[in-house]
Scaffold this motif. Structure first.
Motif, PDB file in Angstrom:
ATOM      1  N   TRP A  29       0.828  -1.202   0.000  1.00 35.14           N
ATOM      2  CA  TRP A  29       0.000   0.000   0.000  1.00 35.14           C
ATOM      3  C   TRP A  29       0.865   1.256   0.000  1.00 35.14           C
ATOM      4  O   TRP A  29       0.597   2.193  -0.763  1.00 35.14           O
ATOM      5  N   GLY A  30       1.858   1.299   0.845  1.00 37.70           N
ATOM      6  CA  GLY A  30       2.689   2.490   0.949  1.00 37.70           C
ATOM      7  C   GLY A  30       3.477   2.772  -0.305  1.00 37.70           C
ATOM      8  O   GLY A  30       3.355   3.832  -0.921  1.00 37.70           O
ATOM      9  N   ILE A  31       4.286   1.819  -0.706  1.00 41.73           N
ATOM     10  CA  ILE A  31       5.140   2.018  -1.870  1.00 41.73           C
ATOM     11  C   ILE A  31       4.331   1.955  -3.168  1.00 41.73           C
ATOM     12  O   ILE A  31       4.515   2.772  -4.065  1.00 41.73           O
ATOM     13  N   GLY A  32       3.427   1.005  -3.235  1.00 44.01           N
ATOM     14  CA  GLY A  32       2.625   0.842  -4.450  1.00 44.01           C
ATOM     15  C   GLY A  32       1.787   2.060  -4.786  1.00 44.01           C
ATOM     16  O   GLY A  32       1.782   2.542  -5.933  1.00 44.01           O
ATOM     17  N   LEU A  33       1.061   2.586  -3.808  1.00 43.55           N
ATOM     18  CA  LEU A  33       0.224   3.753  -4.073  1.00 43.55           C
ATOM     19  C   LEU A  33       1.048   5.017  -4.273  1.00 43.55           C
ATOM     20  O   LEU A  33       0.647   5.903  -5.037  1.00 43.55           O
ATOM     21  N   THR A  34       2.192   5.114  -3.612  1.00 44.74           N
ATOM     22  CA  THR A  34       3.069   6.261  -3.851  1.00 44.74           C
ATOM     23  C   THR A  34       3.550   6.266  -5.298  1.00 44.74           C
ATOM     24  O   THR A  34       3.530   7.306  -5.963  1.00 44.74           O
ATOM     25  N   ILE A  35       3.960   5.119  -5.797  1.00 45.29           N
ATOM     26  CA  ILE A  35       4.397   5.017  -7.196  1.00 45.29           C
ATOM     27  C   ILE A  35       3.236   5.303  -8.132  1.00 45.29           C
ATOM     28  O   ILE A  35       3.377   6.052  -9.109  1.00 45.29           O
ATOM     29  N   LEU A  36       2.071   4.730  -7.854  1.00 42.13           N
ATOM     30  CA  LEU A  36       0.904   4.926  -8.713  1.00 42.13           C
ATOM     31  C   LEU A  36       0.526   6.405  -8.807  1.00 42.13           C
ATOM     32  O   LEU A  36       0.331   6.935  -9.907  1.00 42.13           O
ATOM     33  N   PHE A  37       0.430   7.079  -7.672  1.00 43.42           N
ATOM     34  CA  PHE A  37       0.042   8.479  -7.694  1.00 43.42           C
ATOM     35  C   PHE A  37       1.131   9.360  -8.294  1.00 43.42           C
ATOM     36  O   PHE A  37       0.831  10.386  -8.914  1.00 43.42           O
ATOM     37  N   SER A  38       2.375   8.980  -8.157  1.00 41.37           N
ATOM     38  CA  SER A  38       3.455   9.736  -8.792  1.00 41.37           C
ATOM     39  C   SER A  38       3.408   9.582 -10.309  1.00 41.37           C
ATOM     40  O   SER A  38       3.638  10.552 -11.044  1.00 41.37           O
ATOM     41  N   VAL A  39       3.091   8.389 -10.778  1.00 42.80           N
ATOM     42  CA  VAL A  39       2.948   8.169 -12.223  1.00 42.80           C
ATOM     43  C   VAL A  39       1.753   8.952 -12.753  1.00 42.80           C
ATOM     44  O   VAL A  39       1.823   9.571 -13.829  1.00 42.80           O
ATOM     45  N   ILE A  40       0.653   8.949 -12.008  1.00 43.13           N
ATOM     46  CA  ILE A  40      -0.514   9.733 -12.427  1.00 43.13           C
ATOM     47  C   ILE A  40      -0.162  11.216 -12.487  1.00 43.13           C
ATOM     48  O   ILE A  40      -0.561  11.925 -13.424  1.00 43.13           O
ATOM     49  N   GLU A  41       0.588  11.692 -11.494  1.00 47.31           N
ATOM     50  CA  GLU A  41       1.020  13.088 -11.500  1.00 47.31           C
ATOM     51  C   GLU A  41       1.921  13.365 -12.704  1.00 47.31           C
ATOM     52  O   GLU A  41       1.784  14.411 -13.364  1.00 47.31           O
ATOM     53  N   LEU A  42       2.828  12.461 -13.001  1.00 48.35           N
ATOM     54  CA  LEU A  42       3.726  12.628 -14.140  1.00 48.35           C
ATOM     55  C   LEU A  42       2.954  12.682 -15.455  1.00 48.35           C
ATOM     56  O   LEU A  42       3.218  13.523 -16.315  1.00 48.35           O
ATOM     57  N   ILE A  43       1.975  11.816 -15.602  1.00 42.47           N
ATOM     58  CA  ILE A  43       1.167  11.791 -16.826  1.00 42.47           C
ATOM     59  C   ILE A  43       0.320  13.054 -16.932  1.00 42.47           C
ATOM     60  O   ILE A  43       0.199  13.650 -18.000  1.00 42.47           O
ATOM     61  N   SER A  44      -0.269  13.478 -15.821  1.00 38.01           N
ATOM     62  CA  SER A  44      -1.170  14.628 -15.842  1.00 38.01           C
ATOM     63  C   SER A  44      -0.437  15.957 -16.008  1.00 38.01           C
ATOM     64  O   SER A  44      -0.859  16.809 -16.788  1.00 38.01           O
TER      65      SER A  44
END
Length: 86
Positions: A29-44
């Motif tokens: 949850w910690g690392i996985g969601l941090t990576i996911l939201f960072s990728v979403i931020e990068l794409i957006s």
């Protein structure tokens, strides 16, 4: 009881509560969601605001802890009666 999840739970319970919380809560949850939201931020936004990375990590680690802890207690209460029977 013929529930196959009981055997899985017995194996996970042997890890101990602390290791269970780390392996099934904090890390995914910690690392996985941090990576996911960072990728979403990068794409957006086409860039990553590095100030948010530790904040996200801290928030999602807490969320993962509470989810894994609730899951631990749920599985304990679900399968405890079956472990007491001979």
């Amino acid at each position: 009881m013929s529930d196959p999840r009981k055997d899985i739970w017995q194996k996970r319970k042997q890890l101990g509560r602390s290791k269970y919380l780390i392996l099934f809560g904090l890390l995914p949850w910690g690392i996985g969601l941090t990576i996911l939201f960072s990728v979403i931020e990068l794409i957006s936004f086409k860039e990553i605001n590095w100030v948010w990375i530790p904040i996200r990590l801290l928030v999602f680690v807490f969320i993962g802890f509470f989810i894994a802890n609730a899951r631990w207690h749920s599985m304990e209460s679900r399968y405890e009666p079956y472990t007491r029977q001979p």
